[in-house]
Design an enzyme around this catalytic site. Sequence first.
Site, PDB file in Angstrom:
ATOM      1  N   LYS A  10      13.503  -1.911   3.384  1.00 50.78           N
ATOM      2  CA  LYS A  10      12.378  -2.810   3.116  1.00 50.78           C
ATOM      3  C   LYS A  10      12.910  -4.070   2.436  1.00 50.78           C
ATOM      4  CE  LYS A  10       7.656  -2.076   1.515  1.00 50.78           C
ATOM      5  NZ  LYS A  10       6.861  -1.300   0.567  1.00 50.78           N
TER       6      LYS A  10
HETATM    7  C1  E4P Z   1       3.572  -1.054   0.956  1.00 51.91           C
HETATM    8  O1  E4P Z   1       4.476  -1.208   1.700  1.00 51.91           O
HETATM    9  C2  E4P Z   1       3.221  -2.011  -0.123  1.00 51.91           C
HETATM   10  O2  E4P Z   1       4.264  -2.112  -1.025  1.00 51.91           O
HETATM   11  C3  E4P Z   1       1.954  -1.558  -0.758  1.00 51.91           C
HETATM   12  O3  E4P Z   1       1.021  -1.225   0.251  1.00 51.91           O
HETATM   13  C4  E4P Z   1       1.363  -2.527  -1.761  1.00 51.91           C
HETATM   14  O4  E4P Z   1       0.101  -2.037  -2.140  1.00 51.91           O
HETATM   15  P1  E4P Z   1      -0.694  -2.571  -3.429  1.00 51.91           P
HETATM   16  O5  E4P Z   1      -1.133  -3.972  -3.172  1.00 51.91           O
HETATM   17  O6  E4P Z   1      -1.836  -1.625  -3.560  1.00 51.91           O
HETATM   18  O7  E4P Z   1       0.269  -2.490  -4.585  1.00 51.91           O
END
Ligand code: E4P
Length: 224
Positions: A87
């Site tokens: 990622k």
């Molecule tokens: C996933 O890949 C993201 O990091 C995540 O969905 C972020 O979510 P949030 O905005 O609830 O922290």
Amino acid sequence: MKFFVDTANLDQIKEAEDLGVLDGVTTNPSLMAKEGITGHDNILKHYVKICEIVSGDVSAEVISTDYNGIVDEGEMLASLHKQIVVKVPMIREGVKALRYFSNKGIKTNCTLVFSAGQALLAAKAGATYVSPFLGRLDDINQDGIDLIHQIVHIYSMYDFKTQVLAASIRSPLHIVRCAEAGADVATCPLSAILDLLKHPLTDSGLAKFLADAKKFTEPASNKF
Ligand code: E4P
């Protein structure tokens, strides 16, 4: 549409896997910290534990922000397990690294995407997944679902292979709206997936069916 769970909590990942609808997992440094997973080695071991629970892709986020750091860290993460997807944040050095990983056949998830222009760059750089954060856009009074529609439309016009992974999902309605928009994946808290089950007419309908079924299963002598 694939369902990923957006958590580093092993119990929740197991519960989603047991439900039989889980296609993968996304994590981020905040989700790891929430579970109290700290320290380089513990974090790496935790990624492997997640990969052992699910059979699909597991996103592990780099914390480097320079090109060489992202590449080194990403290669190390990818070597942990064949299901790991690196990622990478949507920053200039991240875009360069996405191209590097793509050329090497390492899967990537471009994270922290908030505009169609950023999603276009991620696709051009060969990202496997792009993660538009719809909940965080909603939080600042911009319609996150509009962005999912826009990205899906652009990718389909040019036949980009990058998959749209709708992230920062907060509710079952978000999941349904992402499905309508044509997102390839929704990564969600387990609670949002379980909330898809709920409908009051299902509950009242089942209660009536069970009550009626009881009439047939009672011994004949009880009927008179
Ligand atoms: C996933 O890949 C993201 O990091 C995540 O969905 C972020 O979510 P949030 O905005 O609830 O922290």
